[in-house]
Design a protein around this motif. Structure first.
Motif, short mmCIF file in Angstrom:
data_model
loop_
_atom_site.label_atom_id
_atom_site.label_comp_id
_atom_site.label_asym_id
_atom_site.label_seq_id
_atom_site.Cartn_x
_atom_site.Cartn_y
_atom_site.Cartn_z
N ASP A 160 44.18 59.63 50.21
CA ASP A 160 43.98 58.92 48.95
C ASP A 160 43.88 57.42 49.16
N ALA B 281 36.55 67.28 54.96
CA ALA B 281 36.95 68.67 54.75
C ALA B 281 36.41 69.57 55.85
N LEU C 290 39.91 71.85 55.44
CA LEU C 290 40.78 71.85 54.27
C LEU C 290 39.93 71.80 53.01
N HIS C 291 40.54 72.11 51.90
CA HIS C 291 39.84 72.04 50.62
C HIS C 291 39.65 70.58 50.24
N GLU C 292 38.61 70.32 49.44
CA GLU C 292 38.30 68.95 49.06
C GLU C 292 39.44 68.29 48.28
N PHE C 293 40.12 69.05 47.42
CA PHE C 293 41.23 68.48 46.66
C PHE C 293 42.37 68.06 47.60
N GLU C 294 42.61 68.84 48.64
CA GLU C 294 43.65 68.48 49.60
C GLU C 294 43.24 67.25 50.41
N ILE C 295 41.97 67.14 50.72
CA ILE C 295 41.48 65.95 51.45
C ILE C 295 41.68 64.70 50.60
N GLU C 296 41.34 64.78 49.33
CA GLU C 296 41.53 63.62 48.44
C GLU C 296 42.99 63.24 48.33
N ARG C 297 43.86 64.21 48.29
CA ARG C 297 45.28 63.92 48.19
C ARG C 297 45.84 63.38 49.52
N LYS C 298 45.33 63.88 50.64
CA LYS C 298 45.83 63.47 51.94
C LYS C 298 45.37 62.07 52.31
#
Length: 792
Positions: A665, A650, A655-663
């Motif tokens: 995955d 991140a 980027l936000h942590e949730f976006e990093i996890e989604r990107k």
């Protein structure tokens, strides 16, 4: 072979068994039968009749069947361990040919100074480096190198290089170059062939099937009810006296002056960096070299045999009057040979166990403390007087049921009791009573603190009211002491002065907190005496029940229930405090223990950042899967390592942590979460056992610590760079800087990070291709695979 490969039909099965039976019958009757060819026999069998047999031998028929069933093109390629075994087996055959009259002769001239042996040793190093053997290799003329080695013209001192650093007061670290590395690998394999069958069973480490896991299993499962234990802490760098002792030991099995001359040359050149205790400090160090494990095992094999002699001495001789008879037939034979002891007994009831993992030693004794102290004294005398090694004098003999446990192989080993169900029920009731009393005590303290704060608020209110004339009570104590109030003093200041005078009057102690002052010295003094007496009477009844009632209840149980079912077990725990300190030191967590972004890794590619954190996971799963607190290691992985990786990404991409996890995955799936942990952890452990981590073949890799590398620069056409890994000629897109994050004192914990890299390595730059950067992070190669003189 037919059943294994399943490539021949049922008709061919019948043909093969027919040919074997016919030829075997010919052997029995003294006649020579000749079998059918494959096609004619197939035709005859299909017709239901077996006709006359063509002239072809049994071997030819079987060869035809093997060729048809297993084509060479369809053979499965060998993995790293199979390649390593194959290369060492070729050298092993050459070494075995030199065994004559009980010794091995001329290993340098006949085996090591052989171009094929040097080529196999170089290929073995390339396997350690995870390099494809069909790829382009370094330009080494093995024929000329073998001639120089055989004639004694190979100069070790001119084939090494040294690095130094200001952080070590210009202390130099001498490392071998590629040619010297090849010679050391060839010598190592030859020494392994000679000494591997003779190593003791108590020896573990850098041996096939006898590593850290086998040492822990031996201590936990095969040693029954020890009474005392103590570790032996070795700490000594090799000197000429130790080297002479080592060579004199090797002369009993190897007769080769040239071999010992080369070992002396390596020692004089400073490239033979053997330090006893270094494996306990940190494994897989580049300064140790490939020769140090086998030489340490050879030297400490003297200790292994001595401890076996001492154990037989203490177990056979009767040193106590209250011993019990041992039913072992072998020990009884030894006792009969030695004759009866002074009191007519034949047994001492003493059992001595020892486990050695390289230079880490743990001795366990089943007997009295006097026997343990005498044994420890004899061991120290032998190690210091005969092996010329230093020992830590602070090592104490501890009871095995000591709650502190003992430190061994980077873990804490304790002995705990498993109680019977009846005893556990009694203790469970005791714990419930303790918990209930603790809850009441916490509620009492919280109430006292709450009342105390209300009293302070009420007093402050009264001080404010005293400033209002029509509300002031001139008969109160507050009005009497108001004369000491200075003119212009604010209300808050005046109230603090009153509290300070009160605190001085009650003579507080330094360790008492504000809550303790409010509850004990202010509120409880104002409470009714009968209320206080009832509460403390209840607490005293609980303490008496916990101390006496539980013991008395246990005594009422049947003796068989208490004694026979309560057994001690050995538990292994990982050092969680040391692991958390390493996480903080490497920037994964902050001082409060919360995960943070590792800023040193931000400039790396996202896949390499994930690989670095993946290396922590694989090492921890490999090292701590036998620990009883492995569940807490899982929590550290999911709550610290995974979140730190996400926050590092991140920070890199903003980027936000949730976006990093989604990107990322799919890439982050190698870092297991709490939901899918069971499957991933089991698969990782099985993979590490079956493929990558045979300690007897892949030297240095199982114990290689995790290094922290940062991006120094990218490679351009004007400043090209190739990969520094031995045997790899691929272009290195980037140059990286090594960071030595810690220099711990001895002994230290093996936590997955490099615990003892030489300070001269700090700030040194290396070029790595993408594949080997990933291998180094994950743990498929070690720092020993990197050749640091490539800049020259």
């Amino acid at each position: 072979m037919i059943c294994r490969r399943k490539l021949i039909d049922r008709t061919t099965h019948l043909q093969w068994f027919h040919l074997i039976s016919v030829n075997l019958s010919a052997v029995d009757t003294g006649k020579r039968y000749i079998g059918h060819s494959v096609d004619s026999s197939q035709k005859s069998i299909n017709n239901g009749n077996i006709t006359t047999i063509d002239k072809m031998s049994l071997a030819s028929n079987l060869a035809c069947l093997v060729d048809e069933s297993s084509p060479v093109d369809e053979r499965k390629p060998m993995n790293r361990l199979e390649l390593k075994r194959y290369l060492e087996l070729r050298i092993k055959k050459r070494v075995k040919d030199q065994y004559k009259n009980g010794k091995f002769h001329d290993l340098i001239e006949k085996v090591i100074a052989n171009p094929y042996t040097l080529q196999d040793a170089y290929d073995s190093m390339r396997v350690n480096s995870n390099v494809n053997l069909s790829s382009e290799c370094d330009n080494i003329n093995f024929t000329s190198l073998a001639e120089e080695l055989a004639s004694g013209k190979f100069d070790i001192s001119s084939n090494v290089y040294s690095i130094s650093s200001r952080r070590t007061n210009n202390e130099k670290l001498v490392l071998p170059n590629l040619k010297t590395n090849v010679i050391q690998e060839a010598i190592r394999i030859a020494l392994e062939v000679v000494y591997r069958p003779h190593f003791s069973k108590i020896s573990h480490g850098c041996r096939t099937g006898r590593g850290q896991s086998s040492a822990l299993k031996y201590i936990c499962k095969e040693i029954a009810n020890p009474d005392w234990w103590f570790p032996l802490t070795l700490n000594k760098k090799i000197d000429m006296r130790i080297l002479s002792k080592l060579i004199s030991t090797m002369e009993s099995k190897i007769e080769d002056p040239k071999l010992y001359s080369i070992i002396h040359s390596m020692f004089n050149a400073g490239v033979l960096n053997i330090e006893f205790g270094a494996f306990a400090k940190g494994h897989g160090l580049p300064q140790e070299g490939v020769l140090s494990p086998i030489l340490i095992n050879i030297y400490l094999d003297l200790f292994d045999h001595e401890i076996l002699n001492l154990s037989m001495k203490y177990e056979v001789l009767d040193t106590s009057d209250d011993g019990q008879r041992d039913e072992s037939k072998l020990r009884s034979w030894f006792r009969r040979q030695m004759g009866p002891t002074r009191n007519g007994g034949y047994t001492s009831g003493v059992r001595v166990h020892c486990c050695r993992l390289m230079d880490e030693i743990l001795v366990l004794v089943n007997g009295s403390k006097e026997v343990s102290m005498a044994l420890k004294s004899e061991i120290e005398t032998y190690v210091q007087g005969s092996l010329y090694l230093d020992l830590d004098s602070k090592t104490n003999i501890l009871r095995c049921n000591d709650p502190r446990g003992v430190k061994f192989t980077g873990k804490i080993i304790k002995r705990t009791v498993i109680e019977s169900p009846a005893v556990r029920a009694v203790h469970k009731l005791k714990e419930k009573v303790e918990l209930f009393a603790l809850q009441k005590e916490e509620a009492w303290d919280e109430g006292m603190v709450r009342i105390g704060k209300k009293v302070l608020g009420h007093g402050f209110k009264k001080v404010k009211e005293s400033e209002i004339k029509h509300l002031a009570d001139y008969n109160s104590v507050l009005s009497r002491v108001s004369c000491f109030r200075k003119p212009g003093m604010l209300t808050d200041h005046w109230y603090k002065v009153l509290l300070k005078v009160w605190m001085q009057d009650i003579t507080l102690k330094k360790h008492e907190t504000e809550e303790h002052i409010l509850s004990k010295l202010l509120t409880e003094k104002a409470l009714p005496q009968d209320l206080k007496d009832s509460f403390y009477a209840f607490q005293n009844h609980v303490k008496r029940y916990v101390s006496s009632e539980a013991k008395s209840t246990v005594t009422l149980l049947p003796e068989s229930t208490v004694s026979s079912e309560s057994v001690y077990i050995t538990e292994v725990s990982s050092p969680l405090k040391a692991i958390r300190m390493c996480l903080q030191r490497y920037g994964i967590t902050n001082r409060e223990g919360y995960p943070r972004a590792c800023h040193t890794l931000v400039l790396l590619d996202h896949d390499h950042i994930i690989d670095w954190f993946h290396g922590i996971v694989t090492r921890w799963l490999r090292w701590y899967h036998l620990c009883d607190n492995f569940g807490e290691i899982k929590l550290l992985i999911t709550e610290k390592v995974r979140k730190s990786c996400i926050r590092t990404l991140a920070t890199k991409y903003r980027l936000h942590e949730f976006e990093i996890e989604r990107k990322f995955d799919s890439d982050l799936s190698v870092l297991p979460s709490s939901d899918d942990y069971e499957i991933d952890s089991v698969n990782t452990i099985v993979e590490s056992r079956d493929f990558y981590y045979d300690e007897g073949l892949l030297y240095g890799i199982p114990y290689s610590g995790l290094c922290l590398l940062s991006l120094a620069r990218t490679v351009s056409k004007s400043r090209p760079c190739t990969c520094f890994v031995i045997g790899c000629r691929a272009a290195a897109p980037c140059v990286y800087t090594i960071h030595v994050m810690q220099r711990q004192k001895f002994p230290v914990w093996n936590t997955g990070f490099s615990s003892c890299i030489h300070l001269s390595m700090h700030g040194k730059r290396i070029g790595l291709c993408k594949q080997h950067l990933k291998d180094l992070f994950i743990g498929h190669i070690s720092l020993q695979s990197i050749c640091f003189d490539d800049w020259k």
